[in-house]
Write an enzyme that holds these catalytic residues in place. Sequence first.
Site, PDB file in Angstrom:
ATOM      1  N   ASP A  90       0.818  -1.227   0.000  1.00  0.00           N
ATOM      2  CA  ASP A  90       0.000   0.000   0.000  1.00  0.00           C
ATOM      3  C   ASP A  90       0.843   1.265   0.000  1.00  0.00           C
ATOM      4  OD1 ASP A  90      -2.229  -1.599   0.172  1.00  0.00           O
ATOM      5  OD2 ASP A  90      -2.502  -1.311   2.336  1.00  0.00           O
ATOM      6  N   ASP A 134      -6.517   2.163  12.682  1.00  0.00           N
ATOM      7  CA  ASP A 134      -5.236   2.855  12.577  1.00  0.00           C
ATOM      8  C   ASP A 134      -5.368   4.275  12.039  1.00  0.00           C
ATOM      9  OD1 ASP A 134      -3.662   0.903  13.699  1.00  0.00           O
ATOM     10  OD2 ASP A 134      -3.502  -0.215  11.833  1.00  0.00           O
ATOM     11  N   SER A 159      -2.895  -9.513   6.108  1.00  0.00           N
ATOM     12  CA  SER A 159      -2.429  -8.162   6.394  1.00  0.00           C
ATOM     13  C   SER A 159      -1.737  -8.203   7.752  1.00  0.00           C
ATOM     14  CB  SER A 159      -3.625  -7.200   6.404  1.00  0.00           C
ATOM     15  OG  SER A 159      -3.283  -6.036   7.123  1.00  0.00           O
ATOM     16  N   ARG A 183       1.238   3.433  17.002  1.00  0.00           N
ATOM     17  CA  ARG A 183       0.761   4.465  16.077  1.00  0.00           C
ATOM     18  C   ARG A 183       1.084   5.889  16.517  1.00  0.00           C
ATOM     19  NH1 ARG A 183       1.245   0.811  13.265  1.00  0.00           N
ATOM     20  NH2 ARG A 183      -0.211  -0.042  11.754  1.00  0.00           N
TER      21      ARG A 183
HETATM   22  N1  ARG Z   1      -7.123  -4.802  15.284  1.00  0.00           N
HETATM   23  C1  ARG Z   1      -5.839  -4.367  15.673  1.00  0.00           C
HETATM   24  C2  ARG Z   1      -5.858  -2.934  16.091  1.00  0.00           C
HETATM   25  O1  ARG Z   1      -6.754  -2.248  15.754  1.00  0.00           O
HETATM   26  C3  ARG Z   1      -4.776  -4.669  14.663  1.00  0.00           C
HETATM   27  C4  ARG Z   1      -4.712  -3.780  13.475  1.00  0.00           C
HETATM   28  C5  ARG Z   1      -3.727  -4.307  12.514  1.00  0.00           C
HETATM   29  N2  ARG Z   1      -3.335  -3.305  11.581  1.00  0.00           N
HETATM   30  C6  ARG Z   1      -2.919  -3.567  10.373  1.00  0.00           C
HETATM   31  N3  ARG Z   1      -2.541  -2.557   9.656  1.00  0.00           N
HETATM   32  N4  ARG Z   1      -2.883  -4.771   9.875  1.00  0.00           N
HETATM   33  O2  ARG Z   1      -4.988  -2.482  16.786  1.00  0.00           O
END
Ligand code: ARG
Length: 391
Positions: free
Chosen positions: A12, A121, A171, A92
Amino acid sequence: MKIVLAYSGGLDTTVAIRWLKETFNANVITVTVDVGQKDNFDDIEKRAYIAGAEKHYTIDAKKEFAEKFIAYAVKMNALYEDVYPLATALARPLIAQKVVEIARKENADTIAHGSTSKGNDQVRFDLAVKALYPEARIIAPARIWKMTRETELEYAKQKGIPVKSESSKYSIDENLWGRSIEGDIISDPSVEVPEDAFEWTKRKSTEKIKLTVEFERGVPVAINNEKMELVKLIQVLNEVAGSRGFGRVEHLENRVVGFKSREVYEAPAALVLIYSHKDLEKSTYSPLELRFKKIIDAQWSDLVYEGLWYEPLRETLELAGDNLNKWVSGEVQVEIEGSGMRILGRKPKYSPFSDKIASYNKGWYPTDEMAKGFIEIFGMHSLLTREVRSE
Ligand code: ARG
């Protein structure tokens, strides 16, 4: 126009470099923040330049991540909905902070990131940028373009952009504190997660392992009496506990963005440390402190999950957490066998536990009169309430 892009090196964000450049006629500066993901940062840098970056930064933030973020995750027993140790969520705000620092240094007024419109995210990233650099414009290409994974691959091929070769069908997001796995067939919550989704928790040995974890003021400082920096300690635990197959979590998670989603994690060190820390807290606190701590722990975890790192309440919760954790020192012995972990014993430094008081064989005993009087008054609320309700 100058855009600073939070660059992971994945499909991405690699496609985003060229897309931003062409769509906005912009110079793109990429920033990759090392928070402990097992990546080749030289390859990432090369890929960024081939895709069209004007300049690239790699920032090693492991120590800061461990000491300013993970240390609190341990002190606050951070488990979202009781199970998820928050690895992705915790990193993050730190990634956003590093990207903002570069943007200010480079005089760039625009910040970009690779999050989609369905995830948590984007909320974490956007809110952290808004707190730290309110004037900045935020662009999330994946929220704008209408490309699927297949069209992204097609786009990359057309433009001669290299993509990570061992690209997984899932992912993945990874850092020191855990590995998050989503997508493909595991999106279906009824499907057992196949072995190929896991990387940190493959069972390489069936031998049980005993570990002693030492804490000082709520923060882990040694394993088996060997003092280690927090980054190292976490890496060692991920390796050791993960090699037994310990550290897997999966559940149907309530996302910030309004729906449930099947989420899978590997977080051996996080689980060993949080379970041990909780035990040491229980051994140390008064019952009232323990009950109170559960409430603030859950508040802290929710707030971090929801991307509200800059919500002022966090500081208040942490002050209370620090004040209580002042007394959380000592050792916890644990045993790891396959996917299970057991606490074997603990040696808290400041525990009100008294052998003399608790033992059936010795020392202090309340008299019969004391016991009767206590029980009578203690049970009075319940018995009186029951009485007026009997018809
Ligand atoms: N569900 C988790 C969270 O919100 C993991 C997110 C994973 N992110 C990703 N870009 N694959 O923290």
